[in-house]
Design an enzyme around this catalytic site. Structure first.
Site, PDB file in Angstrom:
ATOM      1  N   GLU A   1       0.925  -1.278  14.026  1.00 23.90           N
ATOM      2  CA  GLU A   1      -0.493  -0.707  13.184  1.00 23.90           C
ATOM      3  C   GLU A   1      -1.645  -1.014  13.587  1.00 23.90           C
ATOM      4  OE1 GLU A   1      -0.505  -0.992   9.192  1.00 23.90           O
ATOM      5  OE2 GLU A   1       2.250  -1.461   8.848  1.00 23.90           O
TER       6      GLU A   1
ATOM      7  N   ASP B   1       0.767  -1.250  -0.529  1.00 22.76           N
ATOM      8  CA  ASP B   1       0.008  -0.025   0.098  1.00 22.76           C
ATOM      9  C   ASP B   1       0.945   1.166   0.263  1.00 22.76           C
ATOM     10  OD1 ASP B   1      -1.808   1.605   0.029  1.00 22.76           O
ATOM     11  OD2 ASP B   1      -1.727   1.402   2.680  1.00 22.76           O
TER      12      ASP B   1
ATOM     13  N   GLU C   1       3.847  -8.419   7.239  1.00 22.00           N
ATOM     14  CA  GLU C   1       2.243  -9.215   6.887  1.00 22.00           C
ATOM     15  C   GLU C   1       2.275  -9.673   5.603  1.00 22.00           C
ATOM     16  OE1 GLU C   1      -0.805  -5.261   5.733  1.00 22.00           O
ATOM     17  OE2 GLU C   1      -0.365  -5.382   8.117  1.00 22.00           O
TER      18      GLU C   1
ATOM     19  N   TYR D   1      -6.691  -3.059  12.411  1.00 19.82           N
ATOM     20  CA  TYR D   1      -7.246  -1.872  12.596  1.00 19.82           C
ATOM     21  C   TYR D   1      -8.694  -2.405  12.700  1.00 19.82           C
ATOM     22  CZ  TYR D   1      -3.031  -0.479   9.574  1.00 19.82           C
ATOM     23  OH  TYR D   1      -2.002   0.246   9.657  1.00 19.82           O
TER      24      TYR D   1
HETATM   25  C1  GCB Z   1      -0.876  -2.521   6.556  1.00 16.95           C
HETATM   26  C2  GCB Z   1      -0.159  -2.204   6.140  1.00 16.95           C
HETATM   27  C3  GCB Z   1       0.039  -0.687   5.551  1.00 16.95           C
HETATM   28  C4  GCB Z   1      -1.060  -0.701   5.170  1.00 16.95           C
HETATM   29  C5  GCB Z   1      -2.166  -0.096   5.570  1.00 16.95           C
HETATM   30  C6  GCB Z   1      -3.592   0.516   5.753  1.00 16.95           C
HETATM   31  O1  GCB Z   1      -1.620  -3.224   7.456  1.00 16.95           O
HETATM   32  O2  GCB Z   1       1.044  -2.544   6.603  1.00 16.95           O
HETATM   33  O3  GCB Z   1       1.619  -0.729   5.199  1.00 16.95           O
HETATM   34  O4  GCB Z   1      -0.720   1.348   4.739  1.00 16.95           O
HETATM   35  O5  GCB Z   1      -2.462  -1.512   6.584  1.00 16.95           O
HETATM   36  O6  GCB Z   1      -3.491   1.597   6.134  1.00 16.95           O
HETATM   37  O7  GCB Z   1      -4.594   0.009   4.998  1.00 16.95           O
END
Ligand code: GCB
Length: 557
Positions: free
Chosen positions: A469, A149, A381, A433
């Site tokens: 994250e 990403d 990941e 997330y």
């Molecule tokens: C993740 C990735 C990261 C992305 C992020 C997102 O898990 O490690 O590279 O930018 O999610 O914002 O989706």
């Protein structure tokens, strides 16, 4: 590998600035000077400078070229050093091949043998990502498919240096510090063809505090390096024909039970995953941007960063040493999920594994003496749930452990019971997330889900956990009360809910919201001019979440 430096035996100049540039096909040959094309800047990504989308999004080869003339000093070896070229490159001097770069994030350091009065330097860059590049990607006809990403920036991204070193020189200096008792040992392994060696440790004021003719030095009552007091010493290595000065810090890193200890004290990681990315520069290294980033890290009371998802510039690591920011150093293994059946011949194979190991080795060669580097991440990941992941990660993590006397980790997306990789990690690192990619917009589920997740990992592994994250896209200036996703209020409430979960888990050793600042990605339905999960905007101003974190982190020592 030593960073070039200038002294009475050594000399450095740079070839940064304006270069000729052209996007070319596979039939291009560097035998003759570049005819067409335009101009570009170094260091920078070409994608942010051109206006023609077919060049900005070009998949394949681009050529950078310039002339140079330099003084020819006797009795020394001339070398060329490109700090980083994304992703692979071939380098030619006056049409003759000098060597190549195999990866976009570590230096290409080559001997310059046949220098003329006027020289033509050509760098042919290939930005295609395959199963034999890191990061990985796939090519479908001429279309580039990427699994990560962030935008696939192309260019010479870090300084281009020409430097000299004496024919009999200091080739490498490896510094290890051992903390214990009143005396602290500094072990210096010097690789050199010189006969006589003298080592001096200088304190911050330039005063000699230890000397020896090789091997070990002892310092009594040294100042230890830590985020609160990033004290740096200098090791001056002197031989009959050369001199090199390397900065270092004295510190001890250990994982014990559920704690990550620095100099015997538990550390709580407060900081970010981030990207090298700024307006117009793309991934071009820039001192002003770097300083602003570190000033913001201090302002928000952060103490750490992860170099997601590739090694950052050497200049950034030196600033981390100086500002007292802990670094989790990550190799560019991101989005490795190509062993799924449908990818067939594009899958992971022995070539991929060999390259992964090589990149871990290069990271060590480059970053080994930075006191700020306290942990190494071998991937972000990856598909660690697939059967081959066990042997693969046992291999790369074992190899990382042979090189580094530091905790080794892998950053996970899969769950505790699915992954086959985290059993080899000293610290569990997870990206989560809740309330964003799952139960989108529901702030009420976040605290409970995060807590359950952390407890699940801890029950299974009994190791410290760092949340590498968590976050939500936030458009600066967008407000909604009650909070709605994408608004600044939502970001505030989101971090507050996550913080409550972290505080309830004593084995949680830190929090890295994603991401430090907004950054460019490929275009997509969920990306409004890139990824907007930045706690800071792309021009490095705080969103509401930044103010929340600043208050929270001020009170976490
Ligand atoms: C993740 C990735 C990261 C992305 C992020 C997102 O898990 O490690 O590279 O930018 O999610 O914002 O989706």
């Amino acid at each position: 590998m030593l960073y070039p430096q200038s002294n009475r035996y050594r000399w450095v100049t740079n070839l940064n600035g304006i270069w000729r540039f052209e996007a070319v096909g596979d039939s291009y040959s560097p035998a003759t000077p570049l005819q067409g094309g335009g101009l570009t800047a170094v260091p920078a990504s070409m994608n942010e400078l051109v206006t023609d989308p077919s060049i900005s999004n070009h998949v394949g080869r681009v050529v950078y070229e310039r002339e140079f003339s330099i003084p020819q000093l006797p009795e020394c070896e001339y070398r060329l050093r490109l700090g980083a070229v994304s992703h692979r490159c071939e380098v030619f001097l006056n049409g003759e091949k000098l060597g190549e770069g195999i990866n976009g994030y570590d230096p290409v350091d080559l001997q310059l043998e046949k220098l003329s009065e006027k020289n033509r330097l050509t760098v042919v860059i290939d930005n295609r990502l395959t199963n034999h590049t890191f990061p990985a990607g796939r090519l479908k006809k001429e279309r580039q498919i990427i699994n990560h990403d962030f935008y696939n920036f192309t260019g010479i991204h870090r300084d281009v240096l020409i430097y000299t070193r004496p024919k009999r020189c200091i080739q490498d200096v490896i510094i290890q510090t051992v903390v214990g008792g009143n005396y602290h040992r500094v072990r210096a392994e010097v690789h050199t063809s010189c006969k006589r060696l003298h080592l001096t440790v200088l304190d911050r004021d330039g005063k000699a505090v230890a000397e020896s003719d090789g091997g070990e030095l002892w310092i009594s009552e040294p100042m230890l390096w830590s985020p609160a007091s990033p004290y740096l010493y200098t090791l001056a290595v002197e031989t009959e024909s050369d001199r090199y000065e390397e900065r270092f810090g004295i510190r001890r890193v250990e994982v014990k039970g559920d704690s990550f200890l620095l100099n015997g004290e538990p550390i709580y990681f407060k900081g970010f995953g981030m990207h090298e990315d700024f307006f117009l520069l793309g991934k071009g290294n820039n001192g002003a941007v770097n300083i602003r980033n570190f000033e913001l890290l201090k302002w928000i009371h952060a103490n750490s960063i992860r170099t997601s998802h590739y090694p950052y510039s050497e200049e950034i690591l030196s600033l981390a040493d100086e500002y007292g920011i802990l670094v989790i150093d990550e190799v560019p293994a991101v989005g490795m999920n190509w062993w799924e059946e449908n990818y067939g011949e594009n899958g992971i194979d022995d070539t991929t594994l060999a390259l992964h190991r090589e990149l871990i080795k290069r990271l060590h060669a480059r970053d080994k003496n930075h006191p700020s580097v306290v942990m190494v991440s071998v991937a972000n990941e990856a598909a660690t749930n697939e059967a081959p992941a066990k042997a693969y990660f046992e291999n790369v993590m074992g190899y990382a452990r042979e090189l580094w006397a530091l905790p080794i980790t892998v950053v996970e997306f899969y769950h505790a019971e699915e992954t086959l990789a985290s059993q080899f990690a000293d610290v569990i690192c997870i990206n989560r997330y809740f309330g964003w990619y799952y139960d989108h917009g529901d702030l009420s589920v976040i605290e409970e889900q995060m807590k359950n997740e952390l407890c699940g990992w801890h029950d299974r592994y009994q190791r410290p956990i760092l949340v590498t994250e968590f976050g939500c896209d936030t458009v600066e200036g967008l407000h909604a009360l009650p909070a709605e996703s994408f608004s600044e209020e939502f970001q505030w409430a989101y971090f507050e809910a996550c913080g409550k979960a972290f505080d309830a888990c004593p084995f949680c050793i830190g929090e890295h919201p994603w991401a430090f600042a907004d950054f460019k990605t490929k275009q997509g339905l969920t990306r409004v001019r890139g990824n907007r999960k930045g706690v800071f905007t792309k021009d490095r101003q705080p969103k509401s979440g930044a103010r929340y974190l600043r208050e929270r982190w001020k009170n976490i020592k």
